[in-house]
Design an enzyme around this catalytic site. Structure first.
Site, mmCIF file in Angstrom:
data_model
loop_
_atom_site.group_PDB
_atom_site.id
_atom_site.type_symbol
_atom_site.label_atom_id
_atom_site.label_comp_id
_atom_site.label_asym_id
_atom_site.label_seq_id
_atom_site.Cartn_x
_atom_site.Cartn_y
_atom_site.Cartn_z
ATOM 1 N N SER A 66 49.339 36.970 40.753
ATOM 2 C CA SER A 66 48.109 36.819 41.548
ATOM 3 C C SER A 66 47.193 38.044 41.559
ATOM 4 O O SER A 66 46.118 37.985 42.159
ATOM 5 C CB SER A 66 48.449 36.437 42.988
ATOM 6 O OG SER A 66 48.776 35.069 43.075
ATOM 7 N N LYS A 69 43.631 37.368 40.646
ATOM 8 C CA LYS A 69 42.558 36.960 41.556
ATOM 9 C C LYS A 69 41.510 38.047 41.782
ATOM 10 O O LYS A 69 40.404 37.754 42.252
ATOM 11 C CB LYS A 69 43.155 36.504 42.894
ATOM 12 C CG LYS A 69 44.011 35.246 42.776
ATOM 13 C CD LYS A 69 44.487 34.772 44.140
ATOM 14 C CE LYS A 69 45.270 33.470 44.048
ATOM 15 N NZ LYS A 69 46.686 33.664 43.782
ATOM 16 N N SER A 124 45.891 35.270 49.450
ATOM 17 C CA SER A 124 46.071 34.922 48.033
ATOM 18 C C SER A 124 46.130 33.427 47.795
ATOM 19 O O SER A 124 47.041 32.915 47.129
ATOM 20 C CB SER A 124 47.335 35.599 47.477
ATOM 21 O OG SER A 124 47.317 35.628 46.073
ATOM 22 N N LYS A 239 45.490 44.377 45.768
ATOM 23 C CA LYS A 239 45.924 42.996 45.518
ATOM 24 C C LYS A 239 47.366 42.946 45.035
ATOM 25 O O LYS A 239 47.780 43.746 44.206
ATOM 26 C CB LYS A 239 45.007 42.338 44.480
ATOM 27 C CG LYS A 239 45.276 40.835 44.293
ATOM 28 C CD LYS A 239 44.842 40.054 45.513
ATOM 29 C CE LYS A 239 45.327 38.600 45.464
ATOM 30 N NZ LYS A 239 46.749 38.476 45.838
#
Length: 297
Positions: A66, A69, A124, A239
Site C-alpha cells: 500500500s 497509494k 489506507s 505511508k
C-alpha cells in the site's frame, strides 16, 4: 605559483565544501553493513540537500504493497480539486472483503476529493484508491498508466504499477530509491503533506453515512493508538504497506527542526517471538544512524 592566488583557491574550495551535508571533515564511504537491517531494501536521504545518506539494495525490484497509494495520491492531486465530488462505483468495492484494507465506502456514496484522499492515506482504503482511479481514468488499469507516466517523469527506473491500491500483482513493483523519489515529490504538496501526518480525524456525513466516521492512521511512528513501540516525536508521516508477498513496508518522514529526512524500507519481517515489525525497527535504526553521523556544516 603565486601564493596569494593559490591560497584564495583553497579558501573557496573549503567554503564550498562546508555547505555540503557531511558527517566529519573527512566523510568516508558508507559501508553496506553500517546499519544492521533485516528488511530487503532501504534508503534514507535528507530532502533539502537531496543527499542520500544510506542505502541498502535500494535499486532491487520489490513489491510496494500500500505504499503504492502515495503515487495514487500524487497523480490524483494533479487531476482533482479538493472540493470535487467523487461517486463510488460498484467496481471500486467488489471483492475487497477478501483482500484487506477496510471497506468503508458503499456503492453510490458521494464524497469530496479531499476527504477521499484522507481515507486513502490515513487508514489506507483500497476502495478509496479504486474510486479515485475510476473518477479520473474510468478504471484502475487506465489510472495505472498515469502512475507509470508520473514515475518516469520523476526519474524512477525500477517501477511498474498495475493498480492504484498495491494489492499484489507480479508485475506491480518498485524500489526503495524510486519510492524515495515519489515520496519527496508527494511531500511538496501541502494537502498530501497534511494528510499523511494526521493521526486521527473524522470524515464528514455523506449520502450513505448519517454520522461522521473516525479514521486512524496505520503509521505507528506518529501514533501510539494501536502500537506505541515505534512512536517518534520527529516523525511526520508518511505511508505504510503490507501484503504477504511484499512483507512490511514503510515510507517515513522525519523533521528534527533543522533537517528533514525521508526513508523507505521494503520487505520487512515480523518477528514471531517478539512481535517486532521489521520495517519500523529498521526505519528507526536508519534515522538514528543519520542523526548520529551527519550534520549540516
Amino acid at each position: 605559483m603565486n601564493f596569494k592566488k593559490w591560497f584564495s583557491w583553497i579558501f573557496i574550495a573549503v567554503f564550498l565544501c562546508g555547505t555540503i551535508f557531511a558527517a566529519t571533515p573527512e566523510t568516508p564511504a558508507v559501508p553496506d553493513n553500517a546499519v544492521e537491517l533485516s528488511s530487503k531494501g532501504a534508503i534514507i536521504g535528507e530532502t533539502t540537500t537531496d543527499e542520500i545518506l544510506y542505502e541498502y539494495h535500494a535499486d532491487d525490484r520489490l513489491y510496494p504493497a500500500s505504499t503504492t497509494k502515495l503515487m495514487t495520491a500524487l497523480v490524483a492531486v494533479e487531476h482533482c480539486k479538493p472540493t470535487d465530488i467523487l461517486t463510488v462505483p460498484q467496481s471500486a468495492v467488489e471483492g475487497l472483503f477478501e483482500q484487506g484494507s477496510s471497506v468503508f465506502l458503499k456503492t453510490g456514496e458521494q464524497m469530496a476529493f479531499q476527504d477521499m484522499l484522507a481515507y486513502l492515506l490515513i487508514p489506507s482504503g483500497n476502495d478509496a484508491a479504486n474510486t479515485i482511479a475510476d473518477h479520473i481514468s474510468g478504471s484502475p488499469q487506465k489510472f495505472a498508466d498515469l502512475m507509470n507516466e508520473k514515475a518516469k517523469e520523476l526519474g524512477c527506473t525500477n517501477t511498474h504499477f498495475t493498480n492504484p491500491n498495491g494489492l499484489h500483482d507480479e508485475n506491480h513493483y518498485t524500489s526503495a530509491r524510486d519510492l524515495y523519489l515519489i515520496a519527496k515529490a508527494a511531500m511538496k504538496n501541502d494537502l498530501i503533506r497534511k494528510i499523511v501526518s494526521t493521526v486521527q480525524t473524522d470524515l464528514p456525513v455523506t449520502n450513505m453515512h448519517a454520522s461522521t466516521t473516525t479514521i486512524t492512521t496505520t503509521n505507528h511512528l506518529i501514533s501510539r493508538i494501536k502500537d506505541g513501540r515505534y512512536f517518534n516525536a520527529d516523525a511526520i508521516g508518511i505511508k505504510t504497506g503490507t501484503t504477504t508477498p511484499a512483507g512490511f513496508c514503510l515510507i517515513a518522514g522525519f523533521d528534527n527542526g533543522d533537517l528533514e529526512y525521508i526513508s523507505v524500507v521494503l520487505g520487512g519481517k515480523k518477528d514471531a517471538d517478539t512481535g517486532d515489525i521489521g520495517c519500523y525497527s529498521d526505519t528507526l535504526k536508519l534515522y538514528k544512524y543519520v542523526k548520529d553521523n551527519f550534520a549540516m556544516q
